[in-house]
Motif scaffolding. Structure first.
Motif, PDB file in Angstrom:
ATOM      1  N   LYS A   1     -92.413   9.535  62.789  1.00  0.00           N
ATOM      2  CA  LYS A   1     -91.947   8.234  62.299  1.00  0.00           C
ATOM      3  C   LYS A   1     -92.944   7.724  61.272  1.00  0.00           C
ATOM      4  O   LYS A   1     -94.138   7.622  61.547  1.00  0.00           O
ATOM      5  CB  LYS A   1     -91.822   7.246  63.459  1.00  0.00           C
ATOM      6  CG  LYS A   1     -91.258   5.889  63.060  1.00  0.00           C
ATOM      7  CD  LYS A   1     -91.051   5.015  64.293  1.00  0.00           C
ATOM      8  CE  LYS A   1     -90.497   3.638  63.921  1.00  0.00           C
ATOM      9  NZ  LYS A   1     -90.311   2.773  65.098  1.00  0.00           N
ATOM     10  N   VAL A   2     -92.433   7.381  60.087  1.00  0.00           N
ATOM     11  CA  VAL A   2     -93.295   6.998  58.966  1.00  0.00           C
ATOM     12  C   VAL A   2     -92.901   5.607  58.488  1.00  0.00           C
ATOM     13  O   VAL A   2     -91.817   5.437  57.894  1.00  0.00           O
ATOM     14  CB  VAL A   2     -93.171   8.013  57.805  1.00  0.00           C
ATOM     15  CG1 VAL A   2     -94.106   7.614  56.672  1.00  0.00           C
ATOM     16  CG2 VAL A   2     -93.478   9.422  58.291  1.00  0.00           C
ATOM     17  N   PRO A   3     -93.729   4.569  58.743  1.00  0.00           N
ATOM     18  CA  PRO A   3     -93.457   3.232  58.195  1.00  0.00           C
ATOM     19  C   PRO A   3     -93.755   3.215  56.693  1.00  0.00           C
ATOM     20  O   PRO A   3     -94.635   3.937  56.212  1.00  0.00           O
ATOM     21  CB  PRO A   3     -94.425   2.317  58.964  1.00  0.00           C
ATOM     22  CG  PRO A   3     -94.971   3.154  60.084  1.00  0.00           C
ATOM     23  CD  PRO A   3     -94.887   4.566  59.645  1.00  0.00           C
ATOM     24  N   PHE A   4     -93.016   2.326  55.949  1.00  0.00           N
ATOM     25  CA  PHE A   4     -93.271   2.237  54.519  1.00  0.00           C
ATOM     26  C   PHE A   4     -92.941   0.836  54.035  1.00  0.00           C
ATOM     27  O   PHE A   4     -92.311   0.031  54.725  1.00  0.00           O
ATOM     28  CB  PHE A   4     -92.476   3.298  53.753  1.00  0.00           C
ATOM     29  CG  PHE A   4     -90.971   3.160  53.882  1.00  0.00           C
ATOM     30  CD1 PHE A   4     -90.251   2.257  53.099  1.00  0.00           C
ATOM     31  CD2 PHE A   4     -90.276   3.948  54.790  1.00  0.00           C
ATOM     32  CE1 PHE A   4     -88.887   2.131  53.219  1.00  0.00           C
ATOM     33  CE2 PHE A   4     -88.905   3.824  54.917  1.00  0.00           C
ATOM     34  CZ  PHE A   4     -88.197   2.909  54.132  1.00  0.00           C
ATOM     35  N   LYS A   5     -93.373   0.543  52.810  1.00  0.00           N
ATOM     36  CA  LYS A   5     -93.084  -0.723  52.139  1.00  0.00           C
ATOM     37  C   LYS A   5     -92.704  -0.418  50.707  1.00  0.00           C
ATOM     38  O   LYS A   5     -93.111   0.593  50.154  1.00  0.00           O
ATOM     39  CB  LYS A   5     -94.313  -1.647  52.185  1.00  0.00           C
ATOM     40  CG  LYS A   5     -94.696  -2.093  53.580  1.00  0.00           C
ATOM     41  CD  LYS A   5     -95.869  -3.061  53.558  1.00  0.00           C
ATOM     42  CE  LYS A   5     -97.163  -2.351  53.189  1.00  0.00           C
ATOM     43  NZ  LYS A   5     -98.342  -3.217  53.323  1.00  0.00           N
ATOM     44  N   GLY A   6     -91.922  -1.339  50.090  1.00  0.00           N
ATOM     45  CA  GLY A   6     -91.541  -1.166  48.702  1.00  0.00           C
ATOM     46  C   GLY A   6     -90.481  -2.171  48.306  1.00  0.00           C
ATOM     47  O   GLY A   6     -89.673  -2.612  49.120  1.00  0.00           O
ATOM     48  N   LYS A   7     -90.478  -2.531  47.049  1.00  0.00           N
ATOM     49  CA  LYS A   7     -89.512  -3.506  46.545  1.00  0.00           C
ATOM     50  C   LYS A   7     -89.040  -3.036  45.186  1.00  0.00           C
ATOM     51  O   LYS A   7     -89.875  -2.812  44.285  1.00  0.00           O
ATOM     52  CB  LYS A   7     -90.178  -4.882  46.439  1.00  0.00           C
ATOM     53  CG  LYS A   7     -89.208  -6.022  46.379  1.00  0.00           C
ATOM     54  CD  LYS A   7     -88.533  -6.256  47.716  1.00  0.00           C
ATOM     55  CE  LYS A   7     -87.621  -7.469  47.628  1.00  0.00           C
ATOM     56  NZ  LYS A   7     -86.967  -7.755  48.896  1.00  0.00           N
ATOM     57  N   PRO A   8     -87.742  -2.850  44.927  1.00  0.00           N
ATOM     58  CA  PRO A   8     -86.675  -2.893  45.917  1.00  0.00           C
ATOM     59  C   PRO A   8     -86.853  -1.785  46.969  1.00  0.00           C
ATOM     60  O   PRO A   8     -87.691  -0.901  46.814  1.00  0.00           O
ATOM     61  CB  PRO A   8     -85.412  -2.675  45.077  1.00  0.00           C
ATOM     62  CG  PRO A   8     -85.882  -1.944  43.872  1.00  0.00           C
ATOM     63  CD  PRO A   8     -87.272  -2.451  43.595  1.00  0.00           C
ATOM     64  N   ILE A   9     -86.020  -1.854  48.011  1.00  0.00           N
ATOM     65  CA  ILE A   9     -86.157  -0.885  49.108  1.00  0.00           C
ATOM     66  C   ILE A   9     -86.009   0.528  48.549  1.00  0.00           C
ATOM     67  O   ILE A   9     -85.006   0.852  47.901  1.00  0.00           O
ATOM     68  CB  ILE A   9     -85.103  -1.143  50.194  1.00  0.00           C
ATOM     69  CG1 ILE A   9     -85.341  -2.523  50.828  1.00  0.00           C
ATOM     70  CG2 ILE A   9     -85.140  -0.057  51.253  1.00  0.00           C
ATOM     71  CD1 ILE A   9     -84.232  -2.959  51.751  1.00  0.00           C
ATOM     72  N   PRO A  10     -87.015   1.381  48.733  1.00  0.00           N
ATOM     73  CA  PRO A  10     -86.974   2.708  48.104  1.00  0.00           C
ATOM     74  C   PRO A  10     -85.974   3.627  48.807  1.00  0.00           C
ATOM     75  O   PRO A  10     -85.642   3.456  49.978  1.00  0.00           O
ATOM     76  CB  PRO A  10     -88.411   3.215  48.272  1.00  0.00           C
ATOM     77  CG  PRO A  10     -88.926   2.506  49.475  1.00  0.00           C
ATOM     78  CD  PRO A  10     -88.271   1.151  49.480  1.00  0.00           C
ATOM     79  N   SER A  11     -85.514   4.621  48.023  1.00  0.00           N
ATOM     80  CA  SER A  11     -84.725   5.706  48.616  1.00  0.00           C
ATOM     81  C   SER A  11     -85.686   6.718  49.241  1.00  0.00           C
ATOM     82  O   SER A  11     -86.800   6.914  48.761  1.00  0.00           O
ATOM     83  CB  SER A  11     -83.857   6.389  47.562  1.00  0.00           C
ATOM     84  OG  SER A  11     -84.677   6.959  46.553  1.00  0.00           O
ATOM     85  N   VAL A  12     -85.243   7.363  50.320  1.00  0.00           N
ATOM     86  CA  VAL A  12     -86.110   8.252  51.097  1.00  0.00           C
ATOM     87  C   VAL A  12     -85.508   9.649  51.122  1.00  0.00           C
ATOM     88  O   VAL A  12     -84.303   9.819  51.375  1.00  0.00           O
ATOM     89  CB  VAL A  12     -86.295   7.740  52.542  1.00  0.00           C
ATOM     90  CG1 VAL A  12     -87.222   8.674  53.320  1.00  0.00           C
ATOM     91  CG2 VAL A  12     -86.852   6.319  52.534  1.00  0.00           C
TER      92      VAL A  12
END
Length: 1377
Positions: free
Chosen positions: A1208-1219
């Motif tokens: 499980k990998v938490p992340f942040k970004g704006k706008p919400i990034p594609s994974v």
């Protein structure tokens, strides 16, 4: 003492010491060579102001060398050298150990002396060898004096490793090993000869000529093979019985008129190469040509209209019969010839041409005709006229009535042989010939001569440029007698003195470099006494040694030697230095011809040891340390120059080390000779049963003590059922001293016997003890420590330990059974074997009590079960107590207080368990031995100044225990006193307004250790609890409640301070509260704090703020948000009333800058605005995506084979990034389950295998950028298939398999490989070996012509992996691939 070398033995300690003087005090540094010596475990520097000391402990050879002490100060520097010599065995020889001149059975080794000789000169080297398929080393030479050696008697195709060890008087050094080398010739058969040409064709012979092949295959061509094939036949027939070394060969014995083709093959040391392309078919027949011209053509008669001609046959008929003659005529002034005869000619040698014109001038010519064609014409000289001849009759008689005349006859023919052919001026590579013209020139001028030569051993002549030739043909040959091309020889080679006595000198010399082309017939030895100018012949010998007797003792002589052949004498070769004639003494010198002798058993062996000694030595032979006993079979023969052992009918008892010792008055010399008897080996020994199972038995044994003088090729293993006497061969090609005998019948008793085999035969067999094929183990014992670690209303997690005994075989899994406590029927709950030591059971009925038991299983079966576990109820677990605090500490006790669990597990909390842990390494121990039902407890019996940690566990009526609460943290047990304090809310520090009939409630938090005493008062009088007044106090709070407030409670209502008192004293008084009136409040709320911008888009901005500090005496019912452009003064309402402390303002202009304020609202009204927010432009907020992971997450995740894992990998970004998740060569969308939200992404893989090992890359992308994170997973599993498996070096009986390590090693390095093979016609695989530690394996004893498949399986610490098979079958042929 340091002017001399310090000599010590290895392992001793040596000190280098020097007194130090100088002003200022110098600094001292120690150097060894050019490197400074530093303090270490063995080298210790103990420098002081007045002494420098270096101590080296446990000296080894590298500690020897040059040491330097350097003393330095401002006045200069001083250097003191020390030389240390460590006496030790030498170091390893300097590499590399070079292998050169490799052939099928020998090679040459070379190396450099050791860098460290151990303080003594290297006396010799020991050379050993071993085959890469064996572990034992064999001595090749135990006394090699040079740094090179030629190893012989190796086996073709075997791979060897060699090693060299230097020896000095202190011992044998470490070995220097070579790289593996395969014994095979460095050359190949030559190519095919070129440019075949057939010449000199006759009816029974042809001459074949050719040129050398383009390539010799790396070895000189030793000869050629000529083959022919008749057009009427199909087989090629060899033409030459002996090897042809020339580039031409005359093939004889052909059948006339048969057609033949020819081909040539070249041969070198590697064998016969490919044949050349064959020639075209040629017929065996004598060559034929057009005939020569007729001879002696003349006019016999003429008439007025005819001419009669006559002629003779041509000298050369062209090799076939003359079939006729053609007569042609033409007018003298014309060029066109007309044939007078029929086209096929006339057979007679005369002809009359008719119907001619009288007196016309004609030219006439005649040609001969054979089957080949028309030959050259012969024309009559001048012109001929057809006229009538008128000759009157005339008779002239001699006196006796007769008439005579002389006629000159000239016969036209080829010349006779030249005369007086002689040879002169013979040299090494040339001769001069001379001759005189032939007596008969054949009627024509000699045009040239043909010179031919032949070697004495050959019959055919080769044209050199001596026949004479004229226009009529080649004359008879003249030949010489045998001529030897030679000249006087060169002088003899180096002359040495072999022996000197008081009256004789023995000389020897080497042959001349060249004998002049003729055999050396003898040598002339001359001598010259000192002071004499005359050389005297003292000996003529044919050998390369001569003894000159009769010399004068003490006289000095010079000698020289001349070589003689049939062309004369060479120049004399002098002895380098004069010789003084006198008796000399010398220590014995042994000239060993060989250090090792080998002979087949039953053959005779002769060991001849030449030696030199003066005076004659005594000879002593020993075998294996004992004096050699002479018998009728073993004899020793001694002479003045040699000693010989003769052993008849050698047997293996003659094997051993033979030592010859020569002793005379000057000294003693010994030499060792090894004798090897080539025979069948002795029997193997010490058969051991390594492993027994139901269907296989593993055996091992020791090699024979006597190997028959050569390598053991294989072992023959046989078996028999002890109920029969018939032996069956298990394998006759066992290469190692171990075997796994499979396909046995369980419960049957077997006996095995093993024989060794070498190239000379098979040894006697050795029998094993009887052994029964059965499992050597039994079912495992019961698992241990069975208990339920977690229970809910729908499931339980059961865990257990491994059995105390696995029965001798690893446990392969477990079976779990469960039952309701009130039932007697056990039910199996697992479908397949459980490989882990835990099991999660689901589908339970809430509230029931369950019990479990577990069985272990191994290859022998299922063992007994465990005892039934304690009953556990299927209920959700009780939660832990919370808010655990320490309320009091003394020197031997701690008072604890906690709050009840928020959830009791659907059963009433019946008590608590208090535990303590002594820090830092103590265990958790129970503090209460009776049930604690309250939420506080005094822990007594503690040790002063010791640190403890405490926790509490709740227990409910279902006998469930909660998880422990959070611990208190470290608590030091000692008298601990804190002054009391009182904490009031801010609203009690202002005017409190209460409506009549409402409740007045004042809350205060109190602290202090020990617990303080609480007291309330009003108007100086203590307030007592009564109908409307209620005082409630706990350890940490106190509350005053006045119910149904009336006007009498207003006015100057004073809340007096409460003084909390404990042993530490009185607290500071609380702030007096203001007057309290029982009336409605009249205040607005205070504004919120400065709002924060938490998000923005092109048309919206999201704000967040905190509640106001003061609500105005009435609850805050909402908030108003206002905004304005930074360039305007007008405020715009974003929302009139929102109950939340977060709001998104919409409808903004993109790219415009705004500020925002917030106002609080209660029932009285709207507060003042808050401070303005920071300026914010209405635009999309962009943040580059980032990962919110720690170092633990970045470490390699280790997973067992078959288990599941989630990352499980938490992340942040704006706008919400594609994974995106990626792994090389794997589609994770199919293999894994990927779950992604706005704030995290996870990937889950079930039943992990070795293929799931590797790097997983998760990539985040938005308009602000891209970020990637690589996570590594390592699955502990057996390895994948080896890669690039190939079959190389295929011979008639063997093939070599090569491969690379698996691309997936399965979590651990591959340490071993298992090799199998099968015939193409069969489906079953046969194990070749299960202990191969290299990436190549040579398979021997294969059947020529068969097609085989091979497979290789890797093995690591986690098991045997996936095999890799050859894609195509390999045919075993004699053609190397």
């Amino acid at each position: 003492m340091y002017n001399q070398t310090i000599v010590i033995n290895a392992g001793e300690t040596f000190n280098l010491e020097a007194s130090v003087e100088g002003k200022p005090i110098p600094t001292a540094q120690w150097f060894k060579g050019n490197l400074e010596v530093e303090n270490s475990a063995r080298a210790e520097i103990r420098n002081t102001d007045f002494k420098a000391l270096l101590v080296v402990k446990d000296a080894i050879r590298v500690d020897g060398g040059q040491y330097t002490l350097v003393l330095t100060n401002v006045a200069g520097s001083k250097t003191i050298p020390f030389s240390v010599k460590v006496l030790d065995r030498p170091g390893p020889s300097e590499g590399p150990l070079t292998i050169s001149n490799v052939t099928e059975e020998k090679c040459s080794l070379s190396w450099l002396p050791p860098r460290h000789d151990g303080g003594a000169s290297i006396s010799h080297y020991i050379i050993q060898k071993r085959e890469t398929s064996r572990l034992a080393w064999t001595v090749v030479c135990s006394d090699c004096k040079a740094t090179m050696f030629k190893v012989t008697k190796l086996l073709k195709g075997n791979e060897y490793i060699f090693r060299v060890m230097a020896v000095n008087k202190y011992g044998t050094g470490e070995p220097l090993e070579s790289a593996p080398v395969i014994m095979r010739n460095p050359f190949v058969p030559p190519g095919a000869p070129q440019d075949l040409e057939i010449t000199n064709i006759t009816r029974d012979s042809m001459t074949v000529c050719w040129n050398r092949p383009e390539t010799s295959g790396g070895s000189d061509i030793v000869g050629y093979i000529v083959e022919k094939r008749d057009r009427a036949g199909v087989r090629w027939t060899k033409c030459n019985k002996r090897r042809v070394t020339d580039l031409r060969f005359r093939v004889t014995g052909l059948t006339e008129d048969h057609e033949y083709e020819f081909r040539i093959s070249a041969e070198n040391a590697a064998g016969v190469g490919q044949p050349s392309p064959s020639t075209t078919y040629l017929k065996a027949c004598d060559p034929t040509f057009e005939p020569g011209c007729p001879t002696n053509v003349h006019v016999v008669d003429t008439t007025r209209d005819s001419i009669s001609l006559a002629w003779h046959r041509p000298i050369y008929d062209g090799g076939c019969e003359i079939q006729g003659y053609a007569v042609e005529i033409t007018k003298a002034d014309e060029e066109e010839w007309a044939i007078c005869t029929p086209p096929c000619g006339v057979n007679a040698t005369k002809f009359t041409i008719k119907k001619l014109i009288e007196h016309q001038e004609y030219k006439v010519r005649i040609c001969a005709i054979n089957k080949v064609g028309v030959g050259e014409p012969t024309e009559i000289q001048g012109v001929v006229k057809p006229v009538d001849k008128i000759d009157p009759p005339e008779v002239i008689l001699d006196s006796d009535g007769s008439k005579s005349a002389f006629i000159n006859v000239r016969v036209l023919d080829s010349p006779s042989a030249p005369t007086n052919l002689g040879v002169k001026d013979v040299k090494r590579n040339s001769v001069s010939l001379s001759w005189e013209p032939p007596l008969i020139d054949g009627g024509a001028k000699i045009s040239h001569y043909i010179v031919e030569k032949r070697e004495q051993k050959r019959m055919a002549f080769t044209s050199v440029c001596t026949n004479s030739v004229n226009e009529l043909g080649v004359g008879l040959p003249a030949s010489t007698d045998q001529v030897k091309v030679s000249e006087p020889p060169l002088p003899p080679g180096k002359i040495v003195v072999v022996d000197i006595t008081r009256h004789a000198v023995t000389l020897s010399w080497e042959k001349p470099d060249h004998d002049g082309g003729s055999k050396i017939t003898n040598y002339i030895v001359e001598m010259q006494p000192k002071g004499d100018d005359k050389w005297t012949v003292c000996s003529e010998v044919k050998a390369l040694e001569a003894t000159i007797d009769g010399l004068t003792t003490g006289e000095e002589y010079s000698f020289r030697v001349t070589a003689v052949n049939d062309k004369g004498r060479s120049d004399a070769k002098p002895l380098a230095t004069p010789v003084v004639v006198r008796d000399i003494t010398m220590e014995p010198i042994i000239n060993l011809l060989f250090t090792t002798y080998s002979v087949k058993a039953g053959d005779d062996l002769k060991i001849d040891v030449p030696f030199k000694s003066r005076p004659q030595p005594e000879v002593c032979w020993k075998k294996d340390g004992q004096v050699l006993k002479q018998t009728t079979r073993v004899n020793v023969l001694n002479s003045k120059t040699s000693s010989k052992i003769v052993i008849k009918d050698a047997t293996k008892e003659d094997v051993g080390k033979y030592v010859i010792t020569l002793t005379n008055s000057v000294g003693t010399k010994s030499a060792e000779i090894s004798v090897i008897i080539l025979d069948k080996p002795g029997p193997p020994s010490n058969i051991k049963v390594d492993e027994v199972s139901a269907d296989f038995i593993s055996l091992s044994w020791d090699p024979p003590t006597y190997d028959g003088g050569c390598q053991i090729n294989n072992y023959v293993v046989e078996k028999r059922d002890t109920t029969t006497t018939t032996w069956q061969i298990v394998s006759a090609t066992v290469a190692r001293t171990s075997i796994k005998v499979s396909r046995l019948t369980q419960g049957t008793e077997y006996q095995f016997r093993i024989a060794a085999e070498n190239r000379y035969g098979k040894s006697p067999a050795i029998d094993s003890a009887p052994v029964v094929a059965q499992y050597p183990f039994e079912p495992p014992g019961p698992p241990t420590q069975l208990h339920v670690v977690h229970a809910t209303k729908t499931g339980m997690l059961v865990v257990w330990g491994r059995p105390a005994s696995d029965g001798g075989s690893p446990v392969i899994g477990y079976h779990i059974e469960s039952k309701d406590q009130s039932s007697i029927l056990w039910t199996k709950v697992n479908r397949g074997l459980v490989t882990e030591n835990q099991f999660k059971m689901t589908g339970m009925e809430e509230g029931l009590l369950y019990q479990f038991r577990v069985y272990a299983e191994n290859i022998a079966g299922i063992g007994p079960c465990t005892r039934a576990s304690d009953p556990v109820a299927a209920r959700d677990p009780c939660e832990s107590p919370h808010n655990l605090r320490v309320t009091n500490i003394t020197r031997n006790s701690v008072s604890l207080f906690w709050e009840r669990p928020e959830y009791d597990g659907s059963a009433k909390i019946t008590g608590y368990i208090v535990e303590r842990q002594e820090l830092p390494t103590g265990r958790w121990l129970k503090c209460n031995f009776t049930n604690v039902q309250d939420t506080y407890f005094d822990v007594t019996g503690l040790t002063e100044d010791v640190r403890y940690d405490f926790r509490v566990i709740a227990k409910n009526s279902a006998e469930q225990l909660s998880a422990p609460s959070e611990s208190t943290g470290p608590v030091t047990v000692k008298d601990d006193v804190d002054p009391p304090t009182i904490i009031l809310e801010d609203k009690f520090r202002q005017l409190v307004v209460i409506k009549a009939g409402e409740i007045i409630r004042i809350d205060a938090e109190i602290t202090g250790r020990p617990l303080p005493v609480v007291s309330w008062s009003k108007d100086g009088k203590e307030i007592e609890a009564k109908a409307r007044c209620e005082i409630t106090s706990t350890n940490f709070t106190t509350t005053l409640i006045v119910k149904d407030a009336i006007r009498r409670d207003s006015g100057q209502y004073v809340l007096t301070l409460v003084f909390a008192e404990n042993t530490a004293g009185l607290s500071a008084p609380s702030t007096p509260c203001p007057l309290t009136r029982a009336e409605d409040p009249q205040f607005l709320p205070s504004p919120p704090a400065k709002p924060r911008i938490i998000d923005s888009t092109k048309t919206t901005v999201t704000l967040s703020w905190n509640k106001p500090l003061f609500d105005g005496g009435a609850p805050v019912t909402g908030y108003r948000v206002e905004y304005r452009k930074t360039l305007d003064d007008e405020w715009i309402v974003g929302v009139q009333n929102t109950k939340n402390t977060e709001f998104t303002v919409v409808g903004l202009s993109p790219g415009t800058e705004y500020v925002f304020v917030v106002k609080s609202i209660n029932k009285i009204g709207v507060s003042e605005p808050s401070p303005e927010s920071d300026k914010q432009v209405a635009k999309e907020r962009e943040e580059e995506p980032t990962f919110d992971v720690g170092n633990e997450m970045r470490k390699t995740l280790i997973v067992k084979d078959g288990s599941s894992f989630t990352m499980k990998v938490p992340f942040k970004g704006k706008p919400i990034p594609s994974v995106t998740w990626a792994k090389p060569d794997v589609d994770l969308r199919v293999r894994a389950v990927i779950d992604t939200t706005d704030t995290f992404t996870s990937i889950t893989l079930e039943k992990a295998t070795r293929n799931d090992s590797g790097k997983y890359t998760v990539t985040l992308s938005n308009v602000a950028g891209t970020s990637s994170l690589t996570l590594t997973v390592r699955v502990l599993d057996s390895p994948g298939p080896p890669s690039h498996i190939e079959v190389k070096e295929v011979t008639k009986t063997s093939a070599t398999i090569t491969w690379d390590i698996p691309e997936i090693e399965g979590g651990g390095p591959v340490k071993n490989y298992l090799i199998d093979y099968r015939e193409a016609s069969k489906k079953g695989w046969t194990r070749l070996t299960d202990t191969c530690h290299r990436l190549t394996y040579k398979v021997a004893d294969l059947q020529e012509g068969e097609v085989y498949y091979f497979r290789v399986t890797g093995e690591n610490e986690y098991g045997i992996g996936v095999p890799a098979e050859t894609k195509e079958g390999t045919k075993i042929t004699g053609i190397k691939s």
